[in-house]
Design a protein around this motif. Structure first.
Motif, short mmCIF file in Angstrom:
data_model
loop_
_atom_site.label_atom_id
_atom_site.label_comp_id
_atom_site.label_asym_id
_atom_site.label_seq_id
_atom_site.Cartn_x
_atom_site.Cartn_y
_atom_site.Cartn_z
N LEU A 138 0.83 -1.20 0.00
CA LEU A 138 0.00 0.00 0.00
C LEU A 138 0.88 1.26 0.00
O LEU A 138 0.59 2.23 -0.70
CB LEU A 138 -0.93 -0.01 1.22
CG LEU A 138 -2.12 0.92 1.15
CD1 LEU A 138 -2.97 0.61 -0.07
CD2 LEU A 138 -2.96 0.82 2.40
N THR A 147 2.09 1.73 -3.47
CA THR A 147 1.04 2.28 -4.33
C THR A 147 0.92 3.79 -4.12
O THR A 147 0.84 4.56 -5.08
CB THR A 147 -0.31 1.60 -4.03
OG1 THR A 147 -0.18 0.21 -4.30
CG2 THR A 147 -1.41 2.17 -4.90
N PHE A 156 3.99 5.48 -5.74
CA PHE A 156 3.89 5.48 -7.21
C PHE A 156 2.82 6.44 -7.71
O PHE A 156 2.89 6.93 -8.83
CB PHE A 156 3.58 4.07 -7.74
CG PHE A 156 4.69 3.08 -7.55
CD1 PHE A 156 5.99 3.51 -7.35
CD2 PHE A 156 4.43 1.72 -7.57
CE1 PHE A 156 7.03 2.60 -7.17
CE2 PHE A 156 5.46 0.81 -7.40
CZ PHE A 156 6.75 1.24 -7.19
N PRO A 171 -11.32 -2.40 -10.74
CA PRO A 171 -10.16 -3.30 -10.78
C PRO A 171 -9.67 -3.56 -12.20
O PRO A 171 -8.47 -3.64 -12.43
CB PRO A 171 -10.71 -4.60 -10.16
CG PRO A 171 -11.83 -4.18 -9.31
CD PRO A 171 -12.44 -2.99 -9.99
N ILE A 186 -7.69 -0.58 -13.41
CA ILE A 186 -6.36 -0.56 -12.79
C ILE A 186 -5.43 -1.51 -13.54
O ILE A 186 -4.29 -1.16 -13.87
CB ILE A 186 -6.45 -0.96 -11.30
CG1 ILE A 186 -7.23 0.09 -10.52
CG2 ILE A 186 -5.06 -1.13 -10.71
CD1 ILE A 186 -7.54 -0.30 -9.10
N GLY A 187 -5.95 -2.72 -13.85
CA GLY A 187 -5.14 -3.68 -14.59
C GLY A 187 -4.73 -3.14 -15.94
O GLY A 187 -3.61 -3.36 -16.41
N ALA A 217 -2.10 -0.56 -15.54
CA ALA A 217 -0.85 -1.18 -15.07
C ALA A 217 -0.05 -1.81 -16.20
O ALA A 217 1.10 -2.20 -16.00
CB ALA A 217 -1.15 -2.22 -14.00
N ILE A 222 2.01 3.16 -14.64
CA ILE A 222 1.91 2.71 -13.24
C ILE A 222 1.43 3.84 -12.34
O ILE A 222 0.68 3.61 -11.40
CB ILE A 222 3.28 2.19 -12.75
CG1 ILE A 222 3.75 1.05 -13.64
CG2 ILE A 222 3.19 1.71 -11.31
CD1 ILE A 222 2.79 -0.08 -13.77
N GLY A 276 -5.88 3.00 -7.92
CA GLY A 276 -5.90 2.09 -6.78
C GLY A 276 -6.26 2.80 -5.49
O GLY A 276 -7.04 2.28 -4.69
N ILE A 277 -5.69 3.99 -5.31
CA ILE A 277 -6.00 4.75 -4.09
C ILE A 277 -7.49 5.10 -4.06
O ILE A 277 -8.15 5.01 -3.02
CB ILE A 277 -5.13 6.01 -4.00
CG1 ILE A 277 -3.64 5.64 -3.91
CG2 ILE A 277 -5.52 6.86 -2.80
CD1 ILE A 277 -3.26 4.83 -2.69
N ALA A 322 -9.83 3.31 -5.35
CA ALA A 322 -10.52 2.05 -5.02
C ALA A 322 -10.46 1.78 -3.51
O ALA A 322 -11.44 1.33 -2.91
CB ALA A 322 -9.91 0.88 -5.79
N VAL A 323 -9.30 2.09 -2.91
CA VAL A 323 -9.16 1.90 -1.46
C VAL A 323 -10.15 2.78 -0.72
O VAL A 323 -10.84 2.35 0.21
CB VAL A 323 -7.72 2.21 -1.01
CG1 VAL A 323 -7.61 2.21 0.50
CG2 VAL A 323 -6.75 1.20 -1.60
N ALA A 374 -13.67 1.36 -1.05
CA ALA A 374 -13.86 0.16 -0.22
C ALA A 374 -13.94 0.53 1.26
O ALA A 374 -14.70 -0.07 2.02
CB ALA A 374 -12.73 -0.84 -0.45
#
Lengths: 277, 312
Positions: B26, B29, B32, B270, B273-274, B277, B281, B288-289, B291-292, B295
């Motif tokens: 984390l 992430t 980056f 998701p 993000i893939g 990626a 990046i 990703g952040i 998404a966190v 969630a």
């Protein structure tokens, strides 16, 4: 008496018929997959052979040739079994400590463990690839086993904790009086007493590991690729291979579905963290 | 109290492992997400390795927020998750109430019903999109073709033929297209997760106060009002738990999206993000952040609820 009379008609006919209908409807896709697995690829797409066909075992006999099934299955077994063992190896002592020697922080530790489960896997996808490649573990069993263990550890500890809490503390205390040390307590007293709970935790963790489809797909290429990766790689067979694809899918999910039948109750506990009883 | 020390130490390995598992990736992430970092760049080779000198501040976040795909992915994620939640809760309650009373073969029906939950997601998706939903070779295609054949036959009939010739030919639906693939995903996940809802609601129904129910019947309460005023309130908490657990699982739905709609416009978070990626990046990490954060909004509620029952 009024209770019986009021609901009798629906209870005798309506409920069973409706319930069986719903049950069969939900099971139908699985039934269809199993049925198709006994058809040749040619028969599988012909409307006239929808239900009537000459069954064949060829799809199962040729799984190695068509898909290299056993290599993927071997990887699935190795990773899922090792991850389950490792999870319990770390999880049982931790749950023991929290259930029998709780401190003020125990509740917070448990909640925090659960919160790690809620981190979206995709958010840390690239760092994981970066680290795995950096240490040279990308596409190895060790990496997949580690990741599977860590994503299941919180659920395992929670389940074990709820089982261990049910064991009377006196029994453990009695062991202490007799001069048994901590390892002895776990080995001689706790494990025999909580055997059922530990076994069902293991079963559930194993099922989750087997079905995992994010890390096993993204962190492997070939050497450690599991059945999830195999199926994912054959996502669009263009209808030519329904028979053989069904066979390999049936082989991949069959054992797990049967295992699942035996741990329905534990599933509720494991997935709701004991919040629904 | 020194004999307590060793037992307490036994939780350290688990805590340390989870701490490392959570903090290092984390943290990376997060790092980056604030730098320029791409996997391939001929023009700016210095961007291909992570370094503080490529600091970009909130640039990646801005880039992601402005990209069309991000808005679509959020919309799609929410659409898919909300539809699945709605369907599984409604179906779950109905089925749980239906099979909770004993009837011949109750055990077998339970086993049949729970089975989909144990099917691995990859198999679920491949099975549905090919063998069931394929517009030509799947059951959908066969059913549509069969119906059209029957209609053709009816049109040949002497008198009634005129009536049937007013009917249109049916067209099979392709579930791999952008607009429909989300529907396919919703169908297959609902199939897989309704059993979970049923199982939890059934467990909860078994602890319902039977005496209260019998009293209600004696008072002449209708079946509906029994359901509305006794059963439904009793299920309130399990419903909340089913909703939150599923929300967390389905926000990170991946295998189904990948298999059903790879390459078309139906992306969720998701999946996006893939996609980022594969090269960018920095953008993948910023997404990703997000998404966190998404969630966590759900997780806070769930954790509160679970926490209450923890030490009972």
């Amino acid at each position: 008496m009024a209770i019986v009379a009021q609901s009798s008609k629906f209870s005798t006919y309506g409920r069973p018929i409706l319930a069986w209908g719903v049950g069969l409807l939900f099971f139908f896709p699985i039934f269809w997959m199993v049925l198709t697995s006994f058809k040749t690829d040619a028969d599988a797409v012909k409307p006239e052979h929808l239900l009537f066909f000459t069954p064949t075992l060829d799809n199962y006999l040729n799984m190695t040739e068509n898909y290299d099934y056993w290599r993927f299955a071997r990887n699935s077994v190795i990773t899922a079994v090792s991850a389950t063992v490792f999870t319990l190896f770390v999880g049982v002592p931790a749950a023991y400590a929290m259930a029998f020697n709780p401190s003020r922080a125990t509740k917070d530790v448990l909640m925090w463990m659960l919160s790690t489960k809620m981190l979206p896997a995709a958010a840390v996808l690239y760092p994981m690839i970066f680290l795995a490649k950096g240490i040279g573990l990308y596409d190895t069993h060790i990496l997949i086993i580690t990741v599977l263990s860590l994503i299941n550890l919180p659920i395992a500890i929670w389940m074990l904790f709820t089982y261990f809490k049910e064991i009377p503390k006196d029994i453990i205390e009695a062991g202490k009086m007799d001069g048994v040390n901590t390892w002895g307590e776990i080995k001689e007293i706790l494990i025999p007493l909580a055997w059922g709970g530990i076994a069902s935790t293991a079963l559930l963790v194993f099922i989750f590991c087997w079905n995992e489809a994010y890390w096993t797909v993204r962190l492997t290429t070939i050497d450690a690729a599991t059945l999830s990766k195999l199926i994912e790689g054959n996502r669009a067979p263009e209808g030519l291979f329904f028979g053989r694809l069904s066979a390999v899918s049936t082989a991949a999910v069959g054992p797990i579905v049967v295992l699942g039948w035996f741990c329905q109750k534990q599933l509720v506990q494991g997935l709701t963290f004991g919040a629904v009883k | 109290m020194s004999d307590r020390k060793l037992p307490r130490l036994l939780q350290t390995p688990a805590v340390l492992l989870l701490l490392v598992w959570m903090l290092i990736p984390l943290g990376m992430t997060l790092y980056f997400s604030f730098i320029r970092y791409v996997l391939n760049s001929l023009r700016r080779p210095e961007w291909t390795s992570p370094s503080l000198s490529n600091w970009r501040g909130f640039g990646n976040y801005e880039f992601v927020l402005k990209s069309k795909d991000f808005v679509l992915a959020i919309q799609n994620s929410l659409f898919i998750v909300c539809s699945i939640l709605f369907l599984t809760v409604i179906l779950g309650i109905l089925i749980a109430v239906l099979i909770n009373k004993s009837f011949p073969g109750q055990g077998i029906v339970r086993v049949l019903l729970i089975s989909p939950f144990f099917v691995m997601p990859a198999v679920n998706a491949v099975l549905w999109i090919n063998m069931i939903l394929d517009p030509v070779l799947g059951l959908q295609g066969i059913a549509v073709a069969g119906t059209n054949d029957i209609l053709d036959g009816l049109r040949q009939m002497p008198v009634l033929g005129g009536f049937f010739s007013l009917w249109p030919e049916f067209e099979p639906i392709s579930f791999r297209a952008t607009q429909t693939s989300a529907i396919a995903v919703i169908m297959m996940v609902t199939w897989q997760w309704t059993p979970f809802a049923v199982l939890i609601f059934m467990t909860s129904l078994q602890s319902e106060d039977q005496q209260q129910k019998e009293a209600a019947v004696l008072d002449g309460a209708s079946t509906w009002s029994q359901f509305r005023f006794l059963t439904l309130p009793h299920l309130g908490r399990p419903i909340a738990i089913v909703v939150m657990i599923q929300a967390i699982f389905h926000l990170s739905l991946y295998a189904e999206i990948e298999i059903v709609s790879r390459g078309n416009g139906n992306k969720n978070l998701p999946y996006l993000i893939g996609e980022f990626a594969n090269n960018n990046i920095g953008a993948a990490s910023a997404t990703g952040i997000f998404a966190v954060i998404l969630a966590n909004i759900v997780a806070i509620f769930l954790l509160r609820m679970v926490g209450k029952t923890l030490m009972e």
